[in-house]
Design a protein around this motif. Structure first.
Motif, PDB file in Angstrom:
ATOM      1  N   GLY A 191     -22.504   2.217  31.486  1.00 31.28           N
ATOM      2  CA  GLY A 191     -21.479   3.023  30.835  1.00 31.28           C
ATOM      3  C   GLY A 191     -21.167   4.283  31.612  1.00 31.28           C
ATOM      4  N   ARG A 192     -19.904   4.647  31.614  1.00 31.62           N
ATOM      5  CA  ARG A 192     -19.446   5.829  32.333  1.00 31.62           C
ATOM      6  C   ARG A 192     -18.840   6.823  31.365  1.00 31.62           C
ATOM      7  NH1 ARG A 192     -15.555   4.247  37.025  1.00 31.62           N
ATOM      8  NH2 ARG A 192     -16.003   6.410  37.599  1.00 31.62           N
ATOM      9  N   ALA A 193     -18.737   8.075  31.818  1.00 30.44           N
ATOM     10  CA  ALA A 193     -18.196   9.140  30.969  1.00 30.44           C
ATOM     11  C   ALA A 193     -16.836   9.599  31.456  1.00 30.44           C
ATOM     12  CB  ALA A 193     -19.166  10.321  30.944  1.00 30.44           C
ATOM     13  N   ASP A 194     -16.101   8.735  32.150  1.00 29.64           N
ATOM     14  CA  ASP A 194     -14.834   9.113  32.756  1.00 29.64           C
ATOM     15  C   ASP A 194     -13.668   8.725  31.843  1.00 29.64           C
ATOM     16  OD1 ASP A 194     -12.650   9.631  34.316  1.00 29.64           O
ATOM     17  OD2 ASP A 194     -13.294   8.433  36.034  1.00 29.64           O
ATOM     18  N   PRO A 195     -12.954   9.697  31.268  1.00 30.17           N
ATOM     19  CA  PRO A 195     -11.815   9.352  30.418  1.00 30.17           C
ATOM     20  C   PRO A 195     -10.732   8.567  31.156  1.00 30.17           C
ATOM     21  CG  PRO A 195     -12.441  11.650  30.114  1.00 30.17           C
ATOM     22  CD  PRO A 195     -13.195  11.151  31.299  1.00 30.17           C
ATOM     23  N   GLU A 251     -13.337  13.628  25.061  1.00 36.52           N
ATOM     24  CA  GLU A 251     -14.212  12.491  24.764  1.00 36.52           C
ATOM     25  C   GLU A 251     -14.418  12.432  23.252  1.00 36.52           C
ATOM     26  OE1 GLU A 251     -15.837   9.575  24.176  1.00 36.52           O
ATOM     27  OE2 GLU A 251     -16.088   9.711  26.345  1.00 36.52           O
ATOM     28  N   PRO A 252     -13.792  11.452  22.545  1.00 35.46           N
ATOM     29  CA  PRO A 252     -13.892  11.427  21.086  1.00 35.46           C
ATOM     30  C   PRO A 252     -15.086  10.666  20.540  1.00 35.46           C
ATOM     31  CG  PRO A 252     -12.343   9.759  21.798  1.00 35.46           C
ATOM     32  CD  PRO A 252     -12.832  10.452  23.049  1.00 35.46           C
ATOM     33  N   HIS A 253     -15.818   9.926  21.399  1.00 31.32           N
ATOM     34  CA  HIS A 253     -16.900   9.099  20.863  1.00 31.32           C
ATOM     35  C   HIS A 253     -17.972   8.890  21.926  1.00 31.32           C
ATOM     36  CE1 HIS A 253     -18.206   5.897  17.853  1.00 31.32           C
ATOM     37  NE2 HIS A 253     -19.094   5.817  18.839  1.00 31.32           N
ATOM     38  N   ALA A 254     -18.983   9.750  21.910  1.00 29.11           N
ATOM     39  CA  ALA A 254     -20.102   9.649  22.844  1.00 29.11           C
ATOM     40  C   ALA A 254     -21.410   9.581  22.071  1.00 29.11           C
ATOM     41  CB  ALA A 254     -20.110  10.845  23.795  1.00 29.11           C
ATOM     42  N   HIS A 255     -22.480   9.253  22.788  1.00 29.55           N
ATOM     43  CA  HIS A 255     -23.839   9.230  22.231  1.00 29.55           C
ATOM     44  C   HIS A 255     -24.775   9.887  23.245  1.00 29.55           C
ATOM     45  CE1 HIS A 255     -23.346   6.678  18.601  1.00 29.55           C
ATOM     46  NE2 HIS A 255     -22.309   6.189  19.277  1.00 29.55           N
ATOM     47  N   TYR A 256     -24.661  11.194  23.364  1.00 27.28           N
ATOM     48  CA  TYR A 256     -25.408  11.902  24.397  1.00 27.28           C
ATOM     49  C   TYR A 256     -26.907  11.941  24.138  1.00 27.28           C
ATOM     50  CZ  TYR A 256     -20.910  13.642  26.186  1.00 27.28           C
ATOM     51  OH  TYR A 256     -19.646  13.761  26.712  1.00 27.28           O
ATOM     52  N   ASP A 257     -27.323  11.806  22.871  1.00 27.16           N
ATOM     53  CA  ASP A 257     -28.768  11.822  22.614  1.00 27.16           C
ATOM     54  C   ASP A 257     -29.444  10.573  23.168  1.00 27.16           C
ATOM     55  OD1 ASP A 257     -27.415  10.298  20.710  1.00 27.16           O
ATOM     56  OD2 ASP A 257     -28.941  10.600  19.185  1.00 27.16           O
ATOM     57  N   ALA A 258     -28.658   9.542  23.487  1.00 26.63           N
ATOM     58  CA  ALA A 258     -29.200   8.316  24.078  1.00 26.63           C
ATOM     59  C   ALA A 258     -28.807   8.154  25.533  1.00 26.63           C
ATOM     60  CB  ALA A 258     -28.717   7.106  23.292  1.00 26.63           C
ATOM     61  N   ALA A 259     -28.096   9.112  26.106  1.00 22.00           N
ATOM     62  CA  ALA A 259     -27.582   8.976  27.466  1.00 22.00           C
ATOM     63  C   ALA A 259     -28.701   8.778  28.477  1.00 22.00           C
ATOM     64  CB  ALA A 259     -26.766  10.209  27.834  1.00 22.00           C
ATOM     65  N   PHE A 260     -28.448   7.943  29.475  1.00 19.10           N
ATOM     66  CA  PHE A 260     -29.344   7.663  30.601  1.00 19.10           C
ATOM     67  C   PHE A 260     -30.623   6.947  30.194  1.00 19.10           C
ATOM     68  CE2 PHE A 260     -27.234  11.831  31.432  1.00 19.10           C
ATOM     69  CZ  PHE A 260     -26.316  11.383  32.366  1.00 19.10           C
ATOM     70  N   SER A 261     -30.683   6.439  28.972  1.00 20.62           N
ATOM     71  CA  SER A 261     -31.923   5.822  28.492  1.00 20.62           C
ATOM     72  C   SER A 261     -32.104   4.396  28.981  1.00 20.62           C
ATOM     73  CB  SER A 261     -31.957   5.841  26.957  1.00 20.62           C
ATOM     74  OG  SER A 261     -30.839   5.155  26.412  1.00 20.62           O
ATOM     75  N   GLY A 278       1.297   1.770  13.914  1.00 19.43           N
ATOM     76  CA  GLY A 278       1.424   3.212  13.789  1.00 19.43           C
ATOM     77  C   GLY A 278       0.111   3.942  13.604  1.00 19.43           C
ATOM     78  N   VAL A 279      -1.014   3.278  13.908  1.00 18.44           N
ATOM     79  CA  VAL A 279      -2.324   3.925  13.809  1.00 18.44           C
ATOM     80  C   VAL A 279      -2.499   4.884  14.979  1.00 18.44           C
ATOM     81  CG1 VAL A 279      -4.824   3.545  13.852  1.00 18.44           C
ATOM     82  CG2 VAL A 279      -3.335   1.954  12.623  1.00 18.44           C
ATOM     83  N   SER A 280      -2.983   6.093  14.709  1.00 14.32           N
ATOM     84  CA  SER A 280      -3.276   7.059  15.767  1.00 14.32           C
ATOM     85  C   SER A 280      -4.513   6.592  16.524  1.00 14.32           C
ATOM     86  CB  SER A 280      -3.511   8.447  15.177  1.00 14.32           C
ATOM     87  OG  SER A 280      -2.342   8.916  14.524  1.00 14.32           O
ATOM     88  N   LEU A 281      -4.328   6.218  17.795  1.00 13.22           N
ATOM     89  CA  LEU A 281      -5.391   5.583  18.569  1.00 13.22           C
ATOM     90  C   LEU A 281      -5.853   6.498  19.689  1.00 13.22           C
ATOM     91  CD1 LEU A 281      -6.993   2.911  19.082  1.00 13.22           C
ATOM     92  CD2 LEU A 281      -5.196   2.319  20.726  1.00 13.22           C
ATOM     93  N   SER A 282      -7.140   6.812  19.686  1.00 15.43           N
ATOM     94  CA  SER A 282      -7.762   7.516  20.799  1.00 15.43           C
ATOM     95  C   SER A 282      -8.767   6.576  21.449  1.00 15.43           C
ATOM     96  CB  SER A 282      -8.453   8.799  20.323  1.00 15.43           C
ATOM     97  OG  SER A 282      -9.491   8.501  19.400  1.00 15.43           O
ATOM     98  N   ALA A 283      -9.246   6.958  22.615  1.00 16.79           N
ATOM     99  CA  ALA A 283     -10.188   6.099  23.345  1.00 16.79           C
ATOM    100  C   ALA A 283     -11.282   6.942  23.955  1.00 16.79           C
ATOM    101  CB  ALA A 283      -9.453   5.314  24.428  1.00 16.79           C
ATOM    102  N   GLY A 284     -12.514   6.420  23.874  1.00 15.51           N
ATOM    103  CA  GLY A 284     -13.652   7.140  24.421  1.00 15.51           C
ATOM    104  C   GLY A 284     -14.537   6.254  25.268  1.00 15.51           C
ATOM    105  N   GLY A 285     -15.607   6.851  25.772  1.00 12.07           N
ATOM    106  CA  GLY A 285     -16.542   6.110  26.610  1.00 12.07           C
ATOM    107  C   GLY A 285     -17.545   5.328  25.797  1.00 12.07           C
ATOM    108  N   GLY A 286     -18.109   5.972  24.759  1.00  6.45           N
ATOM    109  CA  GLY A 286     -19.058   5.298  23.889  1.00  6.45           C
ATOM    110  C   GLY A 286     -20.464   5.250  24.417  1.00  6.45           C
ATOM    111  N   ALA A 294     -10.908   5.542  16.972  1.00  2.04           N
ATOM    112  CA  ALA A 294     -11.427   5.794  18.319  1.00  2.04           C
ATOM    113  C   ALA A 294     -11.981   4.479  18.850  1.00  2.04           C
ATOM    114  CB  ALA A 294     -12.508   6.868  18.293  1.00  2.04           C
ATOM    115  N   CYS A 295     -11.283   3.885  19.817  1.00  2.00           N
ATOM    116  CA  CYS A 295     -11.752   2.626  20.390  1.00  2.00           C
ATOM    117  C   CYS A 295     -12.558   2.891  21.652  1.00  2.00           C
ATOM    118  CB  CYS A 295     -10.569   1.704  20.686  1.00  2.00           C
ATOM    119  SG  CYS A 295      -9.466   2.287  21.995  1.00  2.00           S
ATOM    120  N   LEU A 296     -13.292   1.873  22.103  1.00  2.00           N
ATOM    121  CA  LEU A 296     -14.179   2.005  23.254  1.00  2.00           C
ATOM    122  C   LEU A 296     -13.836   0.920  24.274  1.00  2.00           C
ATOM    123  CD1 LEU A 296     -17.538   2.623  21.320  1.00  2.00           C
ATOM    124  CD2 LEU A 296     -15.913   4.324  22.200  1.00  2.00           C
ATOM    125  N   PRO A 297     -12.929   1.205  25.200  1.00  2.00           N
ATOM    126  CA  PRO A 297     -12.460   0.171  26.113  1.00  2.00           C
ATOM    127  C   PRO A 297     -13.502  -0.363  27.093  1.00  2.00           C
ATOM    128  CG  PRO A 297     -10.895   1.992  25.992  1.00  2.00           C
ATOM    129  CD  PRO A 297     -12.145   2.436  25.312  1.00  2.00           C
TER     130      PRO A 297
END
Length: 424
Positions: A324-328, A92-102, A306-314, A276-279
């Motif tokens: 929002g879900r935490a499932d890669p 998971e390259p991009h999460a915000h756990y301090d705000a999770a479930f809020s 040629g940009v190195s692209l990763s994807a996260g939940g956000g 890091a994009c957030l689909p």
């Protein structure tokens, strides 16, 4: 009754009893049998410590070693992965756990240390259950937050050692001028305290260029990566941002770029920046304004440049995305389902590309690679993205999570449905 299930906890048919304190699993050696790889091969995989020791045809790796002086007791476990696809574990390259479930909270509770640690830990374990053995969360600091959210993340990180690797990005809102004095001081303190990377959102500061310069100075002092938020709506500002960050490559990640106009990918590729994009909805609590869905054309433009692209939940049920879900695999499904990437490239974006963005080595199901693996019920990457629910997660060579999904139908005489015996 049909079933899509992983082995239940405890010893399984064909699996030796555990000889360690790991309640899910095994001793020093773990043997995975009958696993299917993405190229279609069926293999056995032997894991020793935190590394893959060997990969061979089914039955070729021999029995597990016996404990000295106890020839009938082995030093590890054997797990039959028949019906499962074995993959490099996602991250998971991009999460915000301090705000999770809020999002579900009518009245936010006081941010006590215990409540913050509980929220972060629950969020991290949720992502781990889906397969993310490495995770990066952005954490607000300074202003009314001080460092208490970061301290909670660092406490959770310590508690999760052995289960998952958790990284923290320190995120001040302001860094320039008199208003940013507190942010500058707290950023440096956060990096000394143990934050993994320096982050934030230059778009929200009155002086975006100055914000980036302050951030870069702090990152150089701490010898740490940079992970920034930007919507990328202003092409000129995005180009200046890329040029300023280029000297720190490849230790720079930016995202989610959901508002980036066509043509911006060339500047990012030239600067060697990772994205890091957030689909899920292209948005997170690190940005202001309404969500702007990730465009399929943007994904194509970034990858073609040629940009190195990763994807996260956000987002994990926070105000940025209440569902929002935490499932890669969800993120990969959205990339593939929208036509931006093929299934294999989409999974690569949530696995090895995400790991590289976190500064971690890539993984292959091959000897010598880190034993960071995910087994999912299914016969292909496309199959597991379409609905792989049962999962077995391996971190540092140890089974750390199992999820079993069982589907039942009412009895009928019209169809001969495959059946699974219920535990007796």
């Amino acid at each position: 009754m049909t079933a899509d299930s992983a082995p239940a906890d405890g010893p399984h048919q064909g699996e030796e009893p555990a000889r360690s304190g790991n309640p899910l699993g095994h001793g020093p050696v773990l043997l995975l049998t009958n696993a299917r790889l993405t190229d279609g091969r069926l293999v056995d995989v032997r894991i020793s410590g935190d590394r893959i020791q060997a990969v061979g045809t089914c039955g070729s790796l021999g029995p597990l070693p016996a404990l000295p002086g106890a020839p009938t007791t082995t030093t590890g476990a054997r797990i039959d992965l028949s019906g499962y696809l074995l993959l490099p574990a996602p991250a998971e390259p991009h999460a915000h756990y301090d705000a999770a479930f809020s999002a579900a909270l009518q009245t936010p509770p006081p941010e006590t240390p215990a409540e913050l640690v509980r929220r972060v830990t629950e969020a991290a374990l949720t992502a781990l259950g889906y397969g993310a053995t490495a995770q990066r969360t952005h954490v607000r600091i300074a202003d009314v937050h001080g460092l208490r959210r970061l301290e909670a993340v660092l406490t959770a990180r310590q508690a999760l050692r052995g289960l998952a690797e958790l990284q923290a990005v320190a995120v001040p809102r302001l860094l320039t001028g008199r208003a940013g004095a507190d942010g500058r001081a707290q950023l440096r303190e956060a990096l000394k305290l143990g934050a993994t990377a320096a982050g934030g959102c230059p778009d929200l500061d009155p002086d975006p260029a100055g914000y980036v310069q302050v951030l870069l100075e702090a990152a150089r002092e701490a010898d740490c990566p940079v992970d920034l938020h930007t919507a990328g709506a202003d092409p000129g500002q995005l180009a200046r941002l890329a040029a300023a960050l280029a000297p720190l490559r490849p230790r720079v990640t930016i995202g989610p770029l959901s508002a980036m106009v066509p043509g911006g990918a060339a500047a990012l590729a030239g600067a060697g920046l990772r994205v890091a994009c957030l689909p899920q909805n292209g948005h997170c609590v690190g940005l202001e304004g309404p969500p702007m869905a990730l465009r399929t054309s943007l994904v194509r433009e970034l990858t073609e440049a040629g940009v190195s692209l990763s994807a996260g939940g956000g987002a994990l049920r926070d105000t940025g995305n209440p569902v929002g879900r935490a499932d890669p695999l969800e993120a990969a499904y959205l990339l593939a389902g929208g036509g931006g990437l093929g299934p294999e490239a989409a999974y690569e974006a949530v696995s090895n590309q995400a790991r590289i963005a976190l500064g971690l080595p890539p993984v292959r199901v091959d000897a010598g690679f880190p034993a960071e693996l995910l087994a999912v019920r299914g016969d292909s990457v496309a199959g597991v993205l379409a609905g792989g629910h049962s999962r077995l997660v391996i971190h540092s060579g140890r089974v750390v999570s199992r999820t079993s999904a069982v589907r039942e139908f009412a009895d009928t005489v019209a169809l001969a449905l495959p059946r699974q015996n219920t535990p007796g």
